[in-house]
Design a protein around this motif. Structure first.
Motif, mmCIF file in Angstrom:
data_model
loop_
_atom_site.group_PDB
_atom_site.id
_atom_site.type_symbol
_atom_site.label_atom_id
_atom_site.label_comp_id
_atom_site.label_asym_id
_atom_site.label_seq_id
_atom_site.Cartn_x
_atom_site.Cartn_y
_atom_site.Cartn_z
ATOM 1 N N GLY A 1 -32.811 -8.321 9.144
ATOM 2 C CA GLY A 1 -31.910 -7.055 10.193
ATOM 3 C C GLY A 1 -31.829 -9.027 11.192
ATOM 4 N N GLU A 2 -31.741 -7.810 12.043
ATOM 5 C CA GLU A 2 -31.382 -9.232 13.311
ATOM 6 C C GLU A 2 -31.785 -9.793 13.640
ATOM 7 O OE1 GLU A 2 -32.939 -6.100 13.594
ATOM 8 O OE2 GLU A 2 -32.574 -4.535 14.809
ATOM 9 N N ARG A 3 -33.070 -10.425 13.054
ATOM 10 C CA ARG A 3 -33.630 -11.539 13.312
ATOM 11 C C ARG A 3 -32.590 -12.559 12.669
ATOM 12 N NH1 ARG A 3 -36.483 -7.671 10.788
ATOM 13 N NH2 ARG A 3 -38.261 -7.115 11.730
ATOM 14 N N ARG B 1 -26.981 -13.203 17.278
ATOM 15 C CA ARG B 1 -27.905 -12.173 17.824
ATOM 16 C C ARG B 1 -27.751 -11.628 19.352
ATOM 17 N NH1 ARG B 1 -34.286 -13.141 16.019
ATOM 18 N NH2 ARG B 1 -35.197 -11.662 17.541
ATOM 19 N N THR C 1 -28.464 -10.360 5.821
ATOM 20 C CA THR C 1 -29.100 -9.552 8.061
ATOM 21 C C THR C 1 -29.933 -8.451 6.598
ATOM 22 O OG1 THR C 1 -26.874 -10.735 8.328
ATOM 23 C CG2 THR C 1 -27.631 -8.579 8.949
#
Lengths: 480, 480
Positions: free
Chosen positions: A249-251, A160, A245
């Motif tokens: 998402g980008e969490r 991340r 993902t």
């Protein structure tokens, strides 16, 4: 009269003060060997300057005496890059007294620290101002800022937040002529000439001595979801990462693969209260962390849905979500204890490789097969950062094997693993660097033109090869 | 018989083919001046190689003839860095024929392109595989990959995705001796020696010729919220950014400040259908984009709540959310048309500065006052990327002033702005680079030690100063 009969040690004492120049065997011992015990060395002196000006004067004095300087931070490195050789001619320059937090600026999301601060102290300084410093390593209580910059350390949240290079906004560096290069800046954009700080990040102390760094800070997570899942094989782990993902998402902040052998070694040497989070003796586990920085949203149900879908699709066989921060810490402790547990098992052979994420399953299959053929009964301890394509692909000796016999096959094991890495266009050192341990493999696999360019850079910045000679680049390059 | 009476041009024609070596005045004109018309030059020849091997051979031929090489991409640069001087001795090496997409890998989120691809073509190649290449510039239809790498271009999504340096995984570079340095890799982690690619990113073509690059790709946004808000002053814009980030985390993808003068110039030279999104002649506007990559979540209501709270708190006076992708494009068109609209206004003076985000209001207040005092009636065109602390702080002449009179005060205007930037520890070139335009200011404000180190690097890689001599670093450094 100086306590030091050596004229250099006396000169150093005049700069930093008598108590901070160590020459007695008992005093220097802890600075002269690495924690794995692989590089016992001897130092002409250990010098512990208090600030950047003293570092600069120490460097100038060492240069005047023709003594090589080995910069050292927390000495947690794995490649023999921060300890002196056994010649007794090298000076260890420890940054351990330079541990001041110079500035934390929560409004501009930046922080400036001296090189001797530990990573954990850096995390805490940021947290005290409501900010996140996302570098996280198993060795964070000891590893220092100067060390993580000089090795471009990665760790557990790279997927991340990036590695140390990505987090670094500015540096302060002492050069080989004793000048101080002040590149400390909190600016996010600055295209005024070559980005000189990049030279020193990951240079393993061969181009200059990092004395301070300015880092990016981030909004801290408001909600963290931590989960442990059993998966049938590495291919399923890669598939799970892709679907997770897609869902959040980008969490996805961490995505760590751990094989059964690694977990069994941890459970054979458990810390307080450690236990297997899931039943069934599954072959592979994934420890994942998903964090949300918005106060208005909660990813928990999306993670649960993604895990359920993964179970239906056969990517996951079982999973548990941490119900509290304490449970999350317990899951992480299992992961972070792997290196120490493996050390307690006896002599270990280690690799720190990377390939494209999609090639991880292929790498593991090929390497497992190659090593099982070469060393029957060898135990494969495989864990790492799937999101970055980075595996710590380690080996412990087979049940009946002595440490000595295992050492005897080490070069063969490295050669087989590195050959497979090269075939898959990967890296033989994803985050640990080269130091002394991997120099031969580095020279074997790195294109000659790239090595030659590095030698030109080294010569341009450190023509006398004052800094960490023979580490990373071979010693002969110092004389060209 | 060769069409070229010049022996170098003939040698180049033998490498790339007769049609791709231009020497006639009418043919070379478009390669010899920049788009703002500030650097009319003359070329000994323009050479347009088809592939990396031809580039390498062209470089070797130029080196043998002692002819300087000026690499050129889309020629959209703003600092005179990619066009020949007026000596008629320099060879322009245009990468415009090298526009192949070599590989898009959606599984590993990477993409390899040749230097002559436009940024827009790169975006489209990624999108065709369901991936996002997040670099976005007003000039993206013309600007090329080689150019954005060589200038470390920033653009409109840096606050979320970083600048070109952050997006670059690997490079292919032709060095001054005609060798090809292959650093193309999709790996996310690789600590095998110095990170050589960093040298060439932002080096403005002075250390090597970038012929191809591998970039990171991302999950595309599933939901994009675009909003235009009027704010009373820059301080309110900075406050809005902080509260928006608190509400939606790192989903803030763009946050652009635009002053009334910039908007008025756009509306005075409108493209099809352009209109002010809000009434009231407000002094400052913010164009913001918030994007969500998770299919499970929608940030719209969080953005609306944040804007409502900002209105109650006096940070925002009015706001509108784009109701469709088309409306969002219309809002972006207003922002992207600012440079062209200002060009149509007559001669403009430009700055590309950065300071810490929290210092933006202070910078604008000081600079506005200093310029109003120096040039009564001067029009201040201020827009830029607040999230990065980066402003395009430009000026148009006052109503009654001639272009010529405005040119006469240009140095004074630069000096005043740069002095304020220096006082606030900012950068005089945040994303445009140095080239020829900003060299004097670069040498004035950059610490001498940093410049000296850059000269050592230049000498180590390009001892004969073959590549882009006199750009970025002064010409005299080529002979040391």
């Amino acid at each position: 009269m100086s306590l030091h009969s050596d004229s250099l040690a006396a000169a150093l004492a005049a700069i930093v003060g008598e108590p901070y120049v160590l020459t007695a065997a008992g005093d220097v011992a802890r600075y002269c060997g690495d924690w794995r015990g692989r590089y016992p060395g001897a130092a002409r002196a250990v010098v512990r300057p208090a600030d950047t000006r003293e570092v600069a004067r120490v460097v100038a004095a060492c240069a005047a005496h023709g003594a090589a300087v080995v910069p050292q931070g927390g000495n947690t490195g794995l490649v023999g890059g921060s300890t002196p050789d056994d010649s007794g001619t090298e000076v260890v320059l420890s940054l351990d007294r330079m541990n001041r937090v110079r500035r934390v600026d929560p409004l501009d999301n930046s922080m400036t620290l001296e090189a001797g601060c530990t990573v954990q102290a850096a995390q805490e300084a940021a947290a005290a101002q409501g900010r996140l410093f996302p570098l996280a390593l198993a060795s964070q209580g000891t590893a220092t800022i100067g060390g993580v910059v000089s090795t471009n350390a990665g760790g557990e949240q790279v997927v991340r937040y990036g590695n140390t290079r990505d987090l670094t906004l500015g540096l302060e560096v002492v050069l080989a002529d004793g000048s101080v290069l002040d590149l400390l800046t909190p600016l996010r954009k600055d295209n005024t000439g070559y980005d000189l700080k990049q030279l020193f990040i990951g240079a393993e102390g061969t181009l200059g001595i990092v004395t301070a760094a300015t880092f990016k800070l981030f909004s801290p997570p408001r909600k963290v979801v931590t989960a442990w899942a059993s998966v049938p094989d590495p291919q399923a782990a890669v598939g799970l990462l892709a679907s997770l993902t897609g869902a959040v998402g980008e969490r996805v902040t961490a995505f760590e693969l751990i094989n059964r052998e690694a977990l069994d070694q941890v459970l054979a040497h458990p810390l307080d209260g450690m236990r297997d989070p899931l039943a069934g003796g599954y072959p592979w586990a994934v420890l994942m962390e998903i964090s949300e920085t918005s106060s208005a949203m909660d990813p928990t149900s999306a993670v649960e849905a993604a895990l359920e879908a993964a179970m239906e699709g056969g990517l996951v066989t079982d999973a548990v979500l941490a119900a509290s921060g304490r449970q999350a810490e317990e899951l992480w402790a299992l992961r972070d204890h792997v290196p120490e547990a493996q050390r307690l098992q006896g002599y270990s052979i280690k690799h720190d490789i990377s390939v494209s994420v999609s090639r991880i399953p292929d790498f593991i299959a090929r390497a497992d097969a190659a090593l099982a053929a070469a060393v029957p009964g060898i135990r494969l301890v495989c864990f790492g950062h799937v999101g970055d394509g980075n595996l710590h692909y380690n080996q412990s000796r087979s049940a009946g094997m002595s440490d000595e016999a295992f050492r005897a096959v080490e070069e063969e094991v490295h050669a087989r693993v590195h050959a497979i890495v090269a075939k898959l266009q990967g890296s033989i050192s994803a985050e640990h660097g080269i130091g002394r341990l991997k120099q031969a493999a580095f020279l074997q696999y790195k294109p000659a033109l790239a090595v030659s360019l590095m030698q030109r850079i080294k010569h341009a910045l450190d023509p006398a090869s004052l800094f960490n000679p023979g580490r990373l680049l071979p010693r002969s390059t110092s004389s060209n």
